[in-house]
Design an enzyme around this catalytic site. Sequence first.
Site, PDB file in Angstrom:
ATOM      1  N   ASN A   1      24.911  23.743  22.444  1.00 52.07           N
ATOM      2  CA  ASN A   1      24.328  22.674  21.630  1.00 52.07           C
ATOM      3  C   ASN A   1      22.931  23.113  21.196  1.00 52.07           C
ATOM      4  O   ASN A   1      22.028  23.207  22.029  1.00 52.07           O
ATOM      5  CB  ASN A   1      24.268  21.389  22.452  1.00 52.07           C
ATOM      6  CG  ASN A   1      23.707  20.203  21.674  1.00 52.07           C
ATOM      7  OD1 ASN A   1      23.161  20.370  20.585  1.00 52.07           O
ATOM      8  ND2 ASN A   1      23.827  19.019  22.236  1.00 52.07           N
TER       9      ASN A   1
ATOM     10  N   HIS B   1      28.442  18.024  14.532  1.00 54.89           N
ATOM     11  CA  HIS B   1      27.451  18.479  15.511  1.00 54.89           C
ATOM     12  C   HIS B   1      28.187  19.116  16.688  1.00 54.89           C
ATOM     13  O   HIS B   1      29.195  18.590  17.149  1.00 54.89           O
ATOM     14  CB  HIS B   1      26.612  17.293  15.973  1.00 54.89           C
ATOM     15  CG  HIS B   1      25.666  17.633  17.084  1.00 54.89           C
ATOM     16  ND1 HIS B   1      24.855  18.738  17.041  1.00 54.89           N
ATOM     17  CD2 HIS B   1      25.417  17.024  18.274  1.00 54.89           C
ATOM     18  CE1 HIS B   1      24.143  18.788  18.164  1.00 54.89           C
ATOM     19  NE2 HIS B   1      24.466  17.767  18.922  1.00 54.89           N
TER      20      HIS B   1
ATOM     21  N   CYS C   1      19.302  15.749  17.543  1.00 49.31           N
ATOM     22  CA  CYS C   1      20.505  16.458  17.093  1.00 49.31           C
ATOM     23  C   CYS C   1      20.959  16.031  15.696  1.00 49.31           C
ATOM     24  O   CYS C   1      21.669  16.767  15.018  1.00 49.31           O
ATOM     25  CB  CYS C   1      21.639  16.255  18.088  1.00 49.31           C
ATOM     26  SG  CYS C   1      21.255  16.929  19.707  1.00 49.31           S
TER      27      CYS C   1
HETATM   28  O1  UT7 Z   1      23.615  16.551  21.421  1.00 45.83           O
HETATM   29  C1  UT7 Z   1      23.301  15.306  21.898  1.00 45.83           C
HETATM   30  C2  UT7 Z   1      24.477  14.627  22.375  1.00 45.83           C
HETATM   31  N1  UT7 Z   1      24.836  15.057  23.684  1.00 45.83           N
HETATM   32  C3  UT7 Z   1      26.077  15.055  24.025  1.00 45.83           C
HETATM   33  O2  UT7 Z   1      26.901  14.812  23.198  1.00 45.83           O
HETATM   34  C4  UT7 Z   1      26.462  15.296  25.446  1.00 45.83           C
HETATM   35  C5  UT7 Z   1      27.469  14.261  25.840  1.00 45.83           C
HETATM   36  N2  UT7 Z   1      27.996  14.415  27.155  1.00 45.83           N
HETATM   37  C6  UT7 Z   1      28.792  15.429  27.543  1.00 45.83           C
HETATM   38  O3  UT7 Z   1      29.074  16.345  26.798  1.00 45.83           O
HETATM   39  C7  UT7 Z   1      29.419  15.368  28.915  1.00 45.83           C
HETATM   40  O4  UT7 Z   1      29.214  14.075  29.460  1.00 45.83           O
HETATM   41  C8  UT7 Z   1      28.866  16.431  29.891  1.00 45.83           C
HETATM   42  C9  UT7 Z   1      29.364  17.796  29.477  1.00 45.83           C
HETATM   43  C10 UT7 Z   1      27.365  16.388  29.913  1.00 45.83           C
HETATM   44  C11 UT7 Z   1      29.404  16.149  31.302  1.00 45.83           C
HETATM   45  O5  UT7 Z   1      30.815  16.104  31.296  1.00 45.83           O
HETATM   46  P1  UT7 Z   1      31.578  14.888  31.998  1.00 45.83           P
HETATM   47  O6  UT7 Z   1      33.004  15.180  31.929  1.00 45.83           O
HETATM   48  O7  UT7 Z   1      31.079  13.617  31.376  1.00 45.83           O
HETATM   49  O8  UT7 Z   1      31.116  15.049  33.495  1.00 45.83           O
HETATM   50  P2  UT7 Z   1      30.310  14.018  34.407  1.00 45.83           P
HETATM   51  O9  UT7 Z   1      28.917  13.866  33.912  1.00 45.83           O
HETATM   52  O10 UT7 Z   1      31.155  12.811  34.573  1.00 45.83           O
HETATM   53  O11 UT7 Z   1      30.273  14.845  35.750  1.00 45.83           O
HETATM   54  C12 UT7 Z   1      31.451  15.161  36.478  1.00 45.83           C
HETATM   55  C13 UT7 Z   1      31.055  15.939  37.718  1.00 45.83           C
HETATM   56  C14 UT7 Z   1      29.912  15.305  38.483  1.00 45.83           C
HETATM   57  O12 UT7 Z   1      30.169  15.448  39.850  1.00 45.83           O
HETATM   58  P3  UT7 Z   1      30.743  14.204  40.695  1.00 45.83           P
HETATM   59  O13 UT7 Z   1      29.713  13.113  40.549  1.00 45.83           O
HETATM   60  O14 UT7 Z   1      32.042  13.842  40.049  1.00 45.83           O
HETATM   61  O15 UT7 Z   1      30.851  14.766  42.058  1.00 45.83           O
HETATM   62  C15 UT7 Z   1      28.714  16.150  38.115  1.00 45.83           C
HETATM   63  O16 UT7 Z   1      27.732  16.172  39.126  1.00 45.83           O
HETATM   64  O17 UT7 Z   1      30.596  17.249  37.347  1.00 45.83           O
HETATM   65  C16 UT7 Z   1      29.343  17.517  37.973  1.00 45.83           C
HETATM   66  N3  UT7 Z   1      28.585  18.428  37.124  1.00 45.83           N
HETATM   67  C17 UT7 Z   1      28.741  19.758  37.173  1.00 45.83           C
HETATM   68  N4  UT7 Z   1      29.539  20.541  37.910  1.00 45.83           N
HETATM   69  C18 UT7 Z   1      29.479  21.880  37.721  1.00 45.83           C
HETATM   70  C19 UT7 Z   1      27.653  18.135  36.170  1.00 45.83           C
HETATM   71  N5  UT7 Z   1      27.208  19.264  35.612  1.00 45.83           N
HETATM   72  C20 UT7 Z   1      27.861  20.283  36.209  1.00 45.83           C
HETATM   73  C21 UT7 Z   1      27.829  21.683  36.041  1.00 45.83           C
HETATM   74  N6  UT7 Z   1      28.659  22.431  36.814  1.00 45.83           N
HETATM   75  N7  UT7 Z   1      27.049  22.290  35.144  1.00 45.83           N
END
Ligand code: UT7
Length: 323
Positions: A280, A250, A113
């Site tokens: 992204n 980004h 990225c």
């Molecule tokens: O470009 C390279 C750099 N990449 C990034 O910058 C990405 C960085 N990370 C992020 O943007 C975020 O961490 C995400 C968008 C990937 C995830 O958001 P989050 O608020 O950190 O959520 P999380 O990973 O803590 O997940 C929260 C919950 C989980 O369920 P439980 O364990 O709380 O029951 C996940 O399983 O959301 C669940 N989850 C989803 N639910 C519905 C994960 N993906 C999804 C989804 N739809 N697509």
Amino acid sequence: MIRSVVRGTGAALPRRIMKNADFEGMVETSDEWIAQRTGIRQRHIAADDETTASLGEAAARAALADAGLTPDDIDLIVLATSTPNNTFPATAVEIQNRLGMQHGFAFDMQAVCSGFVYAVTTADLYIRGGLAKRVLVIGSETFSRILDWSDRSTCVLFGDGAGAIVLEAGEGAGAIADRGVLAASLRSDGAHKEKLFVDGGPSTTGTVGHLRMEGREVFKHAVGMITDVIEATFSTAGITADDLDWFVPHQANKRIIDASAKKLGIAEQKVVVTVDLHGNTSAASVPLALSVAVADGRIKKGDLVLLEAMGGGFTWGAVLVRW
Ligand code: UT7
């Protein structure tokens, strides 16, 4: 002194738009979850006949047209990509051929990225070192080809597309008022490999592999890394956030963008956000955002613009440009 001045911008997006709701029958997710957690509302997905090379070529042609130049005027193509058409040769060389360029040289740059930020910095050094007068800097990606479409935690986040700029050697006084690339800061740290990587490759599995990410872990590091590298760039240039006209980060997650801007004291109205439209797009995200903000008249000649990116590796970096 020589300065690398932006002369044109361009972009290209696949024809097909995929909305958040289109994922609802594929994986357990919702438009609401994706929009609230990331700010993404849609992304473009490449068809079989749309590749990193074809999108990169289209963005390059648009940037050349915007600059009033032809491929004959270009000495070097630097393509930032992690999704090349082939393992080798470099997709940049394929784009060079597609453009009908029978001179000069071209190579790919792999910093995921952060690729476009690395590529602009590299192109600037080629120009200031006297090896090139005009450089096409392209970010082009087809991340849809390396996604695991059954993994909801990654497949909803990424999209395909390409953006390009033409950098041209110009004269500067060595002052902050000069047009062109003014300062940059790049970092990487391979200790974080497992948090964001592709589980295949020519030298390991012999396959292309799929993107794997511990999103929460990446998120935890992102804001601190981004703000560190931007503060280093401010310090090199002798400016503060108030001097900026535009912040073009980004486009991974609107929450990361908002938190970084807030920590740096960059006013909300100076932040260019396109993550809602493109998702992204890795190395294409910064030049795509730039092309949107140039096309709609926000970024104008003379504006002070800060580019930033962070991604797999980890890699991260920032570049300050007077447009
Ligand atoms: O470009 C390279 C750099 N990449 C990034 O910058 C990405 C960085 N990370 C992020 O943007 C975020 O961490 C995400 C968008 C990937 C995830 O958001 P989050 O608020 O950190 O959520 P999380 O990973 O803590 O997940 C929260 C919950 C989980 O369920 P439980 O364990 O709380 O029951 C996940 O399983 O959301 C669940 N989850 C989803 N639910 C519905 C994960 N993906 C999804 C989804 N739809 N697509």
